[in-house]
Write a protein that holds these residues in place. Structure first.
Motif, mmCIF file in Angstrom:
data_model
loop_
_atom_site.group_PDB
_atom_site.id
_atom_site.type_symbol
_atom_site.label_atom_id
_atom_site.label_comp_id
_atom_site.label_asym_id
_atom_site.label_seq_id
_atom_site.Cartn_x
_atom_site.Cartn_y
_atom_site.Cartn_z
ATOM 1 N N GLY A 179 25.664 48.348 48.308
ATOM 2 C CA GLY A 179 25.612 47.550 47.082
ATOM 3 C C GLY A 179 24.289 47.705 46.345
ATOM 4 O O GLY A 179 23.456 48.546 46.693
ATOM 5 N N ASN A 216 26.245 42.536 48.725
ATOM 6 C CA ASN A 216 26.552 43.383 49.894
ATOM 7 C C ASN A 216 25.376 43.446 50.851
ATOM 8 O O ASN A 216 25.545 43.332 52.067
ATOM 9 C CB ASN A 216 26.977 44.787 49.431
ATOM 10 C CG ASN A 216 28.364 44.771 48.817
ATOM 11 O OD1 ASN A 216 29.346 45.071 49.486
ATOM 12 N ND2 ASN A 216 28.470 44.388 47.541
ATOM 13 N N TYR A 240 34.950 49.150 44.298
ATOM 14 C CA TYR A 240 34.958 49.731 42.950
ATOM 15 C C TYR A 240 36.335 50.346 42.706
ATOM 16 O O TYR A 240 36.814 51.146 43.514
ATOM 17 C CB TYR A 240 33.892 50.833 42.810
ATOM 18 C CG TYR A 240 32.443 50.349 42.756
ATOM 19 C CD1 TYR A 240 32.120 49.002 42.613
ATOM 20 C CD2 TYR A 240 31.394 51.260 42.836
ATOM 21 C CE1 TYR A 240 30.798 48.582 42.565
ATOM 22 C CE2 TYR A 240 30.073 50.848 42.778
ATOM 23 C CZ TYR A 240 29.782 49.502 42.647
ATOM 24 O OH TYR A 240 28.467 49.085 42.605
ATOM 25 N N GLU A 241 36.930 49.990 41.597
ATOM 26 C CA GLU A 241 38.245 50.548 41.219
ATOM 27 C C GLU A 241 39.230 50.471 42.380
ATOM 28 O O GLU A 241 39.869 51.452 42.761
ATOM 29 C CB GLU A 241 38.104 51.982 40.691
ATOM 30 C CG GLU A 241 37.109 52.121 39.530
ATOM 31 C CD GLU A 241 37.337 51.078 38.444
ATOM 32 O OE1 GLU A 241 38.438 51.039 37.868
ATOM 33 O OE2 GLU A 241 36.413 50.283 38.163
ATOM 34 N N SER A 278 36.905 40.748 41.879
ATOM 35 C CA SER A 278 38.245 40.287 41.484
ATOM 36 C C SER A 278 39.170 40.474 42.685
ATOM 37 O O SER A 278 38.696 40.520 43.818
ATOM 38 C CB SER A 278 38.740 41.121 40.293
ATOM 39 O OG SER A 278 39.050 42.443 40.715
ATOM 40 N N LYS A 312 31.958 37.136 43.609
ATOM 41 C CA LYS A 312 30.671 37.303 42.929
ATOM 42 C C LYS A 312 29.637 36.307 43.475
ATOM 43 O O LYS A 312 28.446 36.542 43.423
ATOM 44 C CB LYS A 312 30.822 37.121 41.407
ATOM 45 C CG LYS A 312 31.548 38.263 40.698
ATOM 46 C CD LYS A 312 30.875 39.614 40.867
ATOM 47 C CE LYS A 312 29.833 39.892 39.788
ATOM 48 N NZ LYS A 312 29.250 41.251 39.955
HETATM 49 C C1 FMN Z 1 32.285 50.261 38.533
HETATM 50 C C2 FMN Z 1 32.728 48.951 39.108
HETATM 51 C C3 FMN Z 1 34.044 48.785 39.481
HETATM 52 C C4 FMN Z 1 34.474 47.604 40.060
HETATM 53 N N1 FMN Z 1 35.762 47.501 40.453
HETATM 54 C C5 FMN Z 1 36.155 46.409 41.142
HETATM 55 C C6 FMN Z 1 37.496 46.325 41.661
HETATM 56 O O1 FMN Z 1 38.327 47.208 41.479
HETATM 57 N N2 FMN Z 1 37.824 45.230 42.375
HETATM 58 C C7 FMN Z 1 36.943 44.204 42.604
HETATM 59 O O2 FMN Z 1 37.331 43.241 43.256
HETATM 60 N N3 FMN Z 1 35.680 44.233 42.113
HETATM 61 C C8 FMN Z 1 35.263 45.324 41.406
HETATM 62 N N4 FMN Z 1 33.969 45.403 40.935
HETATM 63 C C9 FMN Z 1 33.017 44.295 41.209
HETATM 64 C C10 FMN Z 1 32.098 44.670 42.396
HETATM 65 O O3 FMN Z 1 32.826 44.765 43.583
HETATM 66 C C11 FMN Z 1 30.980 43.665 42.552
HETATM 67 O O4 FMN Z 1 30.216 43.762 41.372
HETATM 68 C C12 FMN Z 1 30.103 43.967 43.760
HETATM 69 O O5 FMN Z 1 30.776 43.653 44.959
HETATM 70 C C13 FMN Z 1 28.804 43.222 43.688
HETATM 71 O O6 FMN Z 1 28.066 43.568 44.830
HETATM 72 P P1 FMN Z 1 26.457 43.682 44.840
HETATM 73 O O7 FMN Z 1 25.949 42.339 44.403
HETATM 74 O O8 FMN Z 1 26.121 43.939 46.277
HETATM 75 O O9 FMN Z 1 26.080 44.817 43.964
HETATM 76 C C14 FMN Z 1 33.536 46.550 40.278
HETATM 77 C C15 FMN Z 1 32.201 46.709 39.866
HETATM 78 C C16 FMN Z 1 31.796 47.890 39.307
HETATM 79 C C17 FMN Z 1 30.340 48.052 38.932
#
Ligand code: FMN
Length: 235
Positions: A9, A15, A90-91, A147, A178
């Motif tokens: 993350g 993360n 992601y995606e 999400s 989040k």
């Molecule tokens: C490019 C991108 C794609 C993402 N796609 C998804 C997704 O498909 N499903 C989901 O639940 N969250 C999605 N997210 C949200 C991320 O999972 C979330 O921002 C992340 O877990 C935050 O973790 P961090 O605070 O450790 O960076 C996406 C975020 C990014 C930047």
């Protein structure tokens, strides 16, 4: 016992934090811990040159044409008794950096291929590979998403364990997360995942479980899903 936590993350994000929560739980059980924020390491994409599989099959050695930190990261994983991977979703699947790490694990670190190389090196009168590479390992995965798009994440994550043949203990994901570090049930689940990993790693240590011959050993602690490897229901 060494437990290694890998977070894919953002720096000090959800993360990283949840990975540290699980590591702290393992430390309380007596484990020596190490945390790596994988973005701090230089991990390049697999270029597709297939030097790795060619080198293994021809008995030349573990060769990768990418000059970066992947070999050192693999060493860290090999030396750990348990590995925890925490990766943002992601995606609907694993992150790009995770996929890069997964491709780099690929054929070059496949246990069957490494055994072939080990035999060929010894036939040539050379020293074999580090025996530690053939020791079984407990590995767990957690995906964290903002999400509820997560349908590929368990399948993606378990692929990292597929070619080395390591035992997946937990393979979980948290949706709508989040604010995950404020959610007591998710924090408690991370602590449980840490505890499960220590117990599985201890079983491997106590029973000297090697990768070859442990095909039918099941250290899985999560809910049984459709796939016997990732326990996801995609297939
Ligand atoms: C490019 C991108 C794609 C993402 N796609 C998804 C997704 O498909 N499903 C989901 O639940 N969250 C999605 N997210 C949200 C991320 O999972 C979330 O921002 C992340 O877990 C935050 O973790 P961090 O605070 O450790 O960076 C996406 C975020 C990014 C930047």
């Amino acid at each position: 016992m060494k437990i290694l936590g890998l977070s894919f993350g953002t720096k000090n994000g959800n993360n990283d934090t949840m990975c540290r929560v699980a590591l702290e739980a393992t430390q309380k059980m007596g484990a020596e811990i190490e945390f790596i924020h994988v973005f701090d390491w230089d991990i390049k994409f697999c270029s597709g040159c297939v030097a790795c599989s060619r080198g293994l099959v021809m008995g030349k050695g573990m060769i990768c044409t990418q000059k970066d930190d992947y070999a050192a990261l693999y060493e860290k994983m090999v030396e750990a008794d348990g590995v925890l991977v925490v990766d943002p979703i992601y995606e609907s699947g694993g992150s790009g950096l995770f996929h890069a790490a997964c491709d780099r694990m690929g054929p070059g670190h496949d246990t069957g291929m490494l055994m072939m190389l080990d035999g060929k090196l010894k036939e040539q009168g050379k020293e074999g590979l580090n025996p530690r590479m053939f020791m079984q390992k407990a590995i767990s995965f957690v995906g964290i998403g903002g999400s509820d798009w997560a349908c590929r994440v368990q399948t993606d994550h378990a692929m990292l364990a597929m070619s080395p043949g390591w035992k997946v203990v937990d393979n979980d994901f948290f949706s709508w997360s989040k604010d995950v570090i404020m959610l007591d049930d998710k924090v408690a689940r991370m602590q449980e995942i840490g505890k499960n990993l220590v117990e599985a790693a201890q079983y491997i240590i106590d029973n000297h479980v090697m990768i070859p011959g442990s095909e039918n050993l099941d250290l899985w602690k999560g809910e049984k899903g459709g796939c016997p490897h990732c326990h996801g229901n995609n297939f």
